[in-house]
Structures are given as C-alpha cells and as structure tokens.
Design a protein around this motif. Structure first.
Motif, short mmCIF file in Angstrom:
data_model
loop_
_atom_site.label_atom_id
_atom_site.label_comp_id
_atom_site.label_asym_id
_atom_site.label_seq_id
_atom_site.Cartn_x
_atom_site.Cartn_y
_atom_site.Cartn_z
N ALA A 1 0.83 -1.20 0.00
CA ALA A 1 0.00 0.00 0.00
C ALA A 1 0.87 1.26 0.00
O ALA A 1 0.55 2.25 -0.68
N LYS A 2 1.98 1.23 0.74
CA LYS A 2 2.85 2.41 0.81
C LYS A 2 3.44 2.75 -0.55
O LYS A 2 3.45 3.92 -0.97
N VAL A 3 3.95 1.75 -1.24
CA VAL A 3 4.57 1.99 -2.54
C VAL A 3 3.54 2.42 -3.57
O VAL A 3 3.78 3.31 -4.40
N ILE A 4 2.36 1.80 -3.55
CA ILE A 4 1.28 2.20 -4.46
C ILE A 4 0.91 3.66 -4.24
O ILE A 4 0.76 4.44 -5.19
N THR A 5 0.79 4.04 -2.98
CA THR A 5 0.44 5.43 -2.65
C THR A 5 1.51 6.39 -3.15
O THR A 5 1.21 7.46 -3.69
N ARG A 6 2.78 6.02 -2.99
CA ARG A 6 3.87 6.89 -3.45
C ARG A 6 3.90 7.01 -4.97
O ARG A 6 4.21 8.07 -5.51
N PRO B 1 -9.55 -0.55 2.50
CA PRO B 1 -9.89 0.74 3.12
C PRO B 1 -8.75 1.76 3.10
O PRO B 1 -8.99 2.95 2.87
N GLY B 2 -7.52 1.30 3.32
CA GLY B 2 -6.39 2.22 3.34
C GLY B 2 -6.06 2.80 1.98
O GLY B 2 -5.44 3.88 1.89
N LEU B 3 -6.47 2.11 0.91
CA LEU B 3 -6.15 2.58 -0.44
C LEU B 3 -7.30 3.29 -1.14
O LEU B 3 -7.08 3.94 -2.17
N VAL B 4 -8.49 3.19 -0.59
CA VAL B 4 -9.65 3.82 -1.22
C VAL B 4 -9.42 5.31 -1.51
O VAL B 4 -9.71 5.79 -2.62
N PRO B 5 -8.88 6.10 -0.57
CA PRO B 5 -8.71 7.53 -0.85
C PRO B 5 -7.85 7.84 -2.08
O PRO B 5 -8.11 8.81 -2.79
N VAL B 6 -6.81 7.02 -2.33
CA VAL B 6 -5.93 7.31 -3.47
C VAL B 6 -6.43 6.67 -4.76
O VAL B 6 -6.09 7.10 -5.86
#
Length: 268
Positions: A41-46, A65-70
């Motif tokens: 999730a961290k790398v995807i977000t970056r 849930p943690g990735l929905v915003p991005v």
C-alpha cells in the motif's frame, strides 16, 4: 474505481500479475507492455503521489480501506482476492497483500535531465534488482540529483527494485543512456567530472574527493563481481576508492554508493 472479485486466478482480468517470480519473463515483457508492478500500500500510494497512473489493482480485501482515498479518482478495476488466489496468480505468497499495475512513464531525455543536475549517479550493468533499488533509496536520501542507467542494467521499475527503494524510484529523476562513448560525451559537454568507483593503483581516496568535490560530478558504479568495464574506466576523469581495513577489498555496490553519497554530502 470498480470493485471486482476474482473468480479465476488464471483469468485474463489479472494477467498483468501472472508469474511475478519469473524474473526473465517479467523483465522481457513489462517494458514491452508498457507497465510495471508496485507492491504494498505504501509503494502504491507513493507511485500515485508521483503522478503515475494505475491501470488495475489486485489485493486482499483487508487492504482496501487504506487505499480507497488514493484509488477513488481512477476508473480502474480493483480486483479483490484471498491469499490463496493471490499466490496462484503471482506465484508467491503476497505478504504485503496489495499489488498494482501502473502505466510505465516515459523516460526523460538525457540532455534535459543533465541540464539541471549537479550530481548524478551512473549505474553500469548492475544486474541485481535489490542493489538497484537500494541505490535509488540512497540517492533520494543522501543528495544526488539523478540516476543514469546503462542499457544492460537491471530495470529500476522491476517489482523488487521498486519495493527495495521504498518507492523512492518514483521521486528520483532517472533515464536510460546509450553506450559509453555517447554518455561520456554528454557528461563532458555538460561540465561534469566523471569519477569511477574502482580499485586502481592511481585511485584517489574518497576523503580527498570529498574535501573538494567538483561543482558537477558524475559517480559511476559497476556491476557486482566484475566491477566497471574498461570503457567506463577510460571515460572517467579520475578513479576513486573507499579505503578498506582488515584485508577487505570492496563493499557491496549498494553499500558503496551509500558511503560515497554520505561522504560527499548534498550538492552545493
């Protein structure tokens, strides 16, 4: 963002994620297909924060849930799978639970990249993806402006390189270069002093270079085991070495890059 549950781990819908452990296959096909894979999730977000566009996501539901915003701004399929399905598709146990296929960005022109840079790192034929990722992380953390990658160097956007870099490969400007004759000319024309990291009788100790570094400096690191090619050494303005103790002749290339960049400090 469209939620789709994986019914068949071998379906075309998740073909971008098939056989991720087959390094030769993925290296040969990812660039050709214009994609790369980001893991966690961290790398995807970056990657998204850096402006890269996802084409799909494959993950366990607990990571959603943690990735929905991005992910919400993108009209892409988000494939939900259980751990067994993830392993069947990718070929390994996906401990971080989230993968995304991204459109591979166009690399910048070498001349444009060098125009604004003062300190660059050149990776010559480094074939280990872990070392490439670790060097990018050091470049991001310790102050170089860009990375040049030779034709036979491992792909900085290969999944393992991206993961080891902790996504810093998305923030460091980099591009592929041609053979040494052309690369050396481009560096010289832009006013760079080229320093090759190698063992040689006439090598300058790193402390000497760090005491008075050139305004524009290109640091060249070579492949594991073989070191730098003769062409790279001939193209260099000087050879630099890290003094060793206890009979040790050299460091791992990623460790050496971190030491050199730290010793030189941020470009001034």
């Amino acid at each position: 963002m469209r939620i789709e549950r994986v019914a068949d781990a071998a379906s075309d819908a998740v073909a971008d994620y098939a056989a991720l452990t087959d390094v030769a296959l993925r290296t040969a096909t990812e660039a050709e297909r214009g994609l790369y894979i980001a893991e966690s999730a961290k790398v995807i977000t970056r990657a998204i924060a850096a402006g890269h566009r996802p084409r799909s996501v494959l993950l366990e539901e607990k990571w959603l849930p943690g990735l929905v915003p991005v992910l919400e701004p993108f009209d892409i399929p988000v494939h939900l799978a259980d751990a067994r399905q993830l392993e069947a598709t990718t070929g390994y146990r996906v401990h971080r639970g989230a993968l995304a296929a991204f459109e591979r960005p166009q690399l910048p022109d070498v001349g444009a990249l060098l125009a604004e840079a003062r300190r660059v790192v050149v990776l010559e034929d480094i074939v280990d993806h872990t070392n490439v990722g670790a060097i990018f992380r050091s470049v991001a953390a310790l102050g170089a402006d860009a990375v040049l990658v030779t034709p036979r160097c491992a792909d900085p956007l290969y999944r393992r390189s991206v993961r080891v870099s902790m996504g810093t490969v998305f923030q460091v400007p980099w591009t592929r270069v041609g053979e040494w004759a052309d690369t050396a000319t481009r560096l010289t024309e832009r006013g760079f002093t080229t320093a090759a990291l190698a063992l040689a009788d006439d090598a300058v100790p790193l402390r000497t270079l760090a005491a008075d570094p050139p305004e524009r400096l290109a640091l060249v690191f070579g492949a594991e085991g073989d070191g730098l090619s003769r062409q790279a050494l001939r193209a260099a303005d000087l050879v630099v070495t890290i003094p060793m103790a206890h009979g040790v002749d050299s460091l791992n290339v990623a460790a050496a890059a971190a030491v050199v960049l730290y010793a030189l400090g941020e470009p001034v």
